[in-house]
Design an enzyme around this catalytic site. Sequence first.
Site, PDB file in Angstrom:
ATOM      1  N   PRO A  38      92.259 -48.908 -18.278  1.00 30.09           N
ATOM      2  CA  PRO A  38      91.104 -49.173 -17.407  1.00 30.09           C
ATOM      3  C   PRO A  38      91.147 -50.579 -16.833  1.00 30.09           C
ATOM      4  CG  PRO A  38      90.450 -49.230 -19.729  1.00 30.09           C
ATOM      5  CD  PRO A  38      91.869 -48.760 -19.693  1.00 30.09           C
ATOM      6  N   ASP A  39      90.552 -50.785 -15.642  1.00 28.24           N
ATOM      7  CA  ASP A  39      90.386 -52.158 -15.174  1.00 28.24           C
ATOM      8  C   ASP A  39      89.109 -52.709 -15.807  1.00 28.24           C
ATOM      9  OD1 ASP A  39      88.291 -51.150 -13.688  1.00 28.24           O
ATOM     10  OD2 ASP A  39      89.191 -51.545 -11.725  1.00 28.24           O
ATOM     11  N   PHE A  40      88.629 -53.850 -15.333  1.00 26.82           N
ATOM     12  CA  PHE A  40      87.459 -54.464 -15.963  1.00 26.82           C
ATOM     13  C   PHE A  40      86.154 -54.131 -15.261  1.00 26.82           C
ATOM     14  CE2 PHE A  40      91.155 -56.860 -17.149  1.00 26.82           C
ATOM     15  CZ  PHE A  40      90.968 -57.048 -18.508  1.00 26.82           C
ATOM     16  N   ARG A  41      86.163 -54.214 -13.907  1.00 34.73           N
ATOM     17  CA  ARG A  41      84.893 -54.223 -13.180  1.00 34.73           C
ATOM     18  C   ARG A  41      84.592 -52.990 -12.346  1.00 34.73           C
ATOM     19  NH1 ARG A  41      87.031 -59.098 -13.678  1.00 34.73           N
ATOM     20  NH2 ARG A  41      85.742 -60.635 -14.767  1.00 34.73           N
ATOM     21  N   ASN A 112      97.326 -59.643 -15.729  1.00 30.71           N
ATOM     22  CA  ASN A 112      97.365 -58.555 -16.700  1.00 30.71           C
ATOM     23  C   ASN A 112      98.028 -58.973 -18.006  1.00 30.71           C
ATOM     24  OD1 ASN A 112      96.197 -57.167 -14.667  1.00 30.71           O
ATOM     25  ND2 ASN A 112      98.005 -55.960 -14.117  1.00 30.71           N
ATOM     26  N   ASP A 114      99.087 -56.525 -20.130  1.00 30.33           N
ATOM     27  CA  ASP A 114      99.706 -55.284 -20.622  1.00 30.33           C
ATOM     28  C   ASP A 114     101.236 -55.324 -20.677  1.00 30.33           C
ATOM     29  OD1 ASP A 114     100.447 -54.885 -17.895  1.00 30.33           O
ATOM     30  OD2 ASP A 114      98.648 -53.683 -17.517  1.00 30.33           O
ATOM     31  N   HIS A 131      96.901 -65.078 -17.557  1.00 32.58           N
ATOM     32  CA  HIS A 131      95.915 -64.875 -18.619  1.00 32.58           C
ATOM     33  C   HIS A 131      96.587 -64.541 -19.955  1.00 32.58           C
ATOM     34  CE1 HIS A 131      92.578 -64.028 -15.403  1.00 32.58           C
ATOM     35  NE2 HIS A 131      92.951 -65.286 -15.455  1.00 32.58           N
TER      36      HIS A 131
HETATM   37  P1  OAD Z   1      88.925 -56.204 -12.027  1.00 32.87           P
HETATM   38  O1  OAD Z   1      88.516 -55.007 -12.801  1.00 32.87           O
HETATM   39  O2  OAD Z   1      87.949 -57.284 -11.857  1.00 32.87           O
HETATM   40  O3  OAD Z   1      89.378 -55.755 -10.561  1.00 32.87           O
HETATM   41  C1  OAD Z   1      90.267 -54.702 -10.344  1.00 32.87           C
HETATM   42  C2  OAD Z   1      90.342 -54.421  -8.859  1.00 32.87           C
HETATM   43  O4  OAD Z   1      91.313 -53.424  -8.629  1.00 32.87           O
HETATM   44  C3  OAD Z   1      89.031 -53.903  -8.263  1.00 32.87           C
HETATM   45  O5  OAD Z   1      88.841 -54.456  -6.982  1.00 32.87           O
HETATM   46  C4  OAD Z   1      89.288 -52.389  -8.186  1.00 32.87           C
HETATM   47  O6  OAD Z   1      88.569 -51.759  -7.145  1.00 32.87           O
HETATM   48  C5  OAD Z   1      90.742 -52.352  -7.890  1.00 32.87           C
HETATM   49  N1  OAD Z   1      91.432 -51.140  -8.342  1.00 32.87           N
HETATM   50  C6  OAD Z   1      91.282 -50.453  -9.493  1.00 32.87           C
HETATM   51  N2  OAD Z   1      92.138 -49.435  -9.587  1.00 32.87           N
HETATM   52  C7  OAD Z   1      92.851 -49.448  -8.434  1.00 32.87           C
HETATM   53  C8  OAD Z   1      93.923 -48.653  -7.921  1.00 32.87           C
HETATM   54  N3  OAD Z   1      94.418 -47.634  -8.594  1.00 32.87           N
HETATM   55  N4  OAD Z   1      94.402 -48.974  -6.697  1.00 32.87           N
HETATM   56  C9  OAD Z   1      93.907 -50.030  -5.989  1.00 32.87           C
HETATM   57  N5  OAD Z   1      92.927 -50.825  -6.440  1.00 32.87           N
HETATM   58  C10 OAD Z   1      92.409 -50.540  -7.645  1.00 32.87           C
HETATM   59  O7  OAD Z   1      90.303 -56.715 -12.674  1.00 32.87           O
HETATM   60  P2  OAD Z   1      91.017 -58.130 -12.464  1.00 32.87           P
HETATM   61  O8  OAD Z   1      90.840 -58.617 -11.087  1.00 32.87           O
HETATM   62  O9  OAD Z   1      92.384 -57.999 -12.988  1.00 32.87           O
HETATM   63  O10 OAD Z   1      90.435 -61.677 -17.759  1.00 32.87           O
HETATM   64  O11 OAD Z   1      90.150 -59.016 -13.457  1.00 32.87           O
HETATM   65  C11 OAD Z   1      90.443 -60.371 -13.596  1.00 32.87           C
HETATM   66  C12 OAD Z   1      90.222 -60.849 -15.013  1.00 32.87           C
HETATM   67  O12 OAD Z   1      88.895 -60.534 -15.442  1.00 32.87           O
HETATM   68  C13 OAD Z   1      91.084 -60.182 -16.048  1.00 32.87           C
HETATM   69  O13 OAD Z   1      92.364 -60.763 -16.149  1.00 32.87           O
HETATM   70  C14 OAD Z   1      90.311 -60.334 -17.310  1.00 32.87           C
HETATM   71  C15 OAD Z   1      88.931 -60.058 -16.801  1.00 32.87           C
HETATM   72  O14 OAD Z   1      87.903 -60.637 -17.501  1.00 32.87           O
HETATM   73  C16 OAD Z   1      90.404 -61.964 -19.070  1.00 32.87           C
HETATM   74  O15 OAD Z   1      90.222 -61.124 -19.903  1.00 32.87           O
HETATM   75  C17 OAD Z   1      90.592 -63.391 -19.395  1.00 32.87           C
END
Ligand code: OAD
Length: 269
Positions: A38-41, A112, A114, A131
């Site tokens: 999963p992503d974060f947001r 990432n 991972d 990170h």
């Molecule tokens: P986010 O979850 O903040 O953002 C992910 C982005 O990718 C969002 O804009 C989604 O819409 C987009 N997305 C998701 N799946 C996708 C897909 N299959 N194709 C295209 N776009 C997609 O994640 P990060 O930006 O990585 O830090 O978050 C930054 C940091 O916040 C992380 O490294 C983590 C977190 O807190 C720490 O844990 C220190």
Amino acid sequence: SVLEARSMEAVAKYIKQNDVKRIVLMVGAGISTSAGIPDFRSPDTGLYANLAFLDLEEPEDVFDITFFRENPKPFYALAHELYPGKYRPTIAHSFIKLLYDKGMLLKHFTQNIDCLERQAGVPGEMIVEAHGSFASQRCIECKTPYPDEEMHKMVEQGKVPCCGCGGYVKPDIVFFGEALPSSFFDNRSLPAAADLCIVMGTSLSVQPFASLPSLVSDGVPRVLINMQKVGGMGSRPDDVLLLGDCDAGVRKFAKAMGWEEELEALWGE
Ligand code: OAD
């Protein structure tokens, strides 16, 4: 502007005509979601929307160093899920490897943890893990490294590893409240030397990483491959937005370059 149009075809033409080989990538969790991480947001599927079971006041607390020092259990409940080894790199990861194989990659900046870029074959020295990662761990108090084998066992059992000194052990992931690794600062001058920038799968919401795209020189095209528009991407005349999923975006990129088959073959290996 440098590009004839704000299109992938215009970017491909720019790459060929200018013999582009200093590409800088800046990526986040969105490049790994199709691998099952999963992503974060993201509103429903993101990690922060699904941490109710951890009973936190703020979901970000799970990655907060002050919180961890008090209570490392929520993090280890999650580490169990996120621990590398269970996932296969996506075609977006293979795309990064393809750029490297073609001698076009200057540096890959990732948020990432991972390790999927490494798993896709991108050499460690090309990657800035801004990170940190799950690749090593140490005591948060005396900083003594903790053995990998022990770490595997503890994470598998959902237990909190402890140091001989009594301090908790934490993977070398950058938590909120901690400094980024020196490799981030050592390489921060590279975006300004890039001849193309690709931002992929990140909300660009966490500093200082989020400001990397702004360090790319004016007149150098920046391509965003992401579900939605983020950060200041799109604000410059040579910004090209490929809105949609990362895997479709890199396929579109490869197609415009005539690399389609090569990319699919690399991913299928
Ligand atoms: P986010 O979850 O903040 O953002 C992910 C982005 O990718 C969002 O804009 C989604 O819409 C987009 N997305 C998701 N799946 C996708 C897909 N299959 N194709 C295209 N776009 C997609 O994640 P990060 O930006 O990585 O830090 O978050 C930054 C940091 O916040 C992380 O490294 C983590 C977190 O807190 C720490 O844990 C220190």
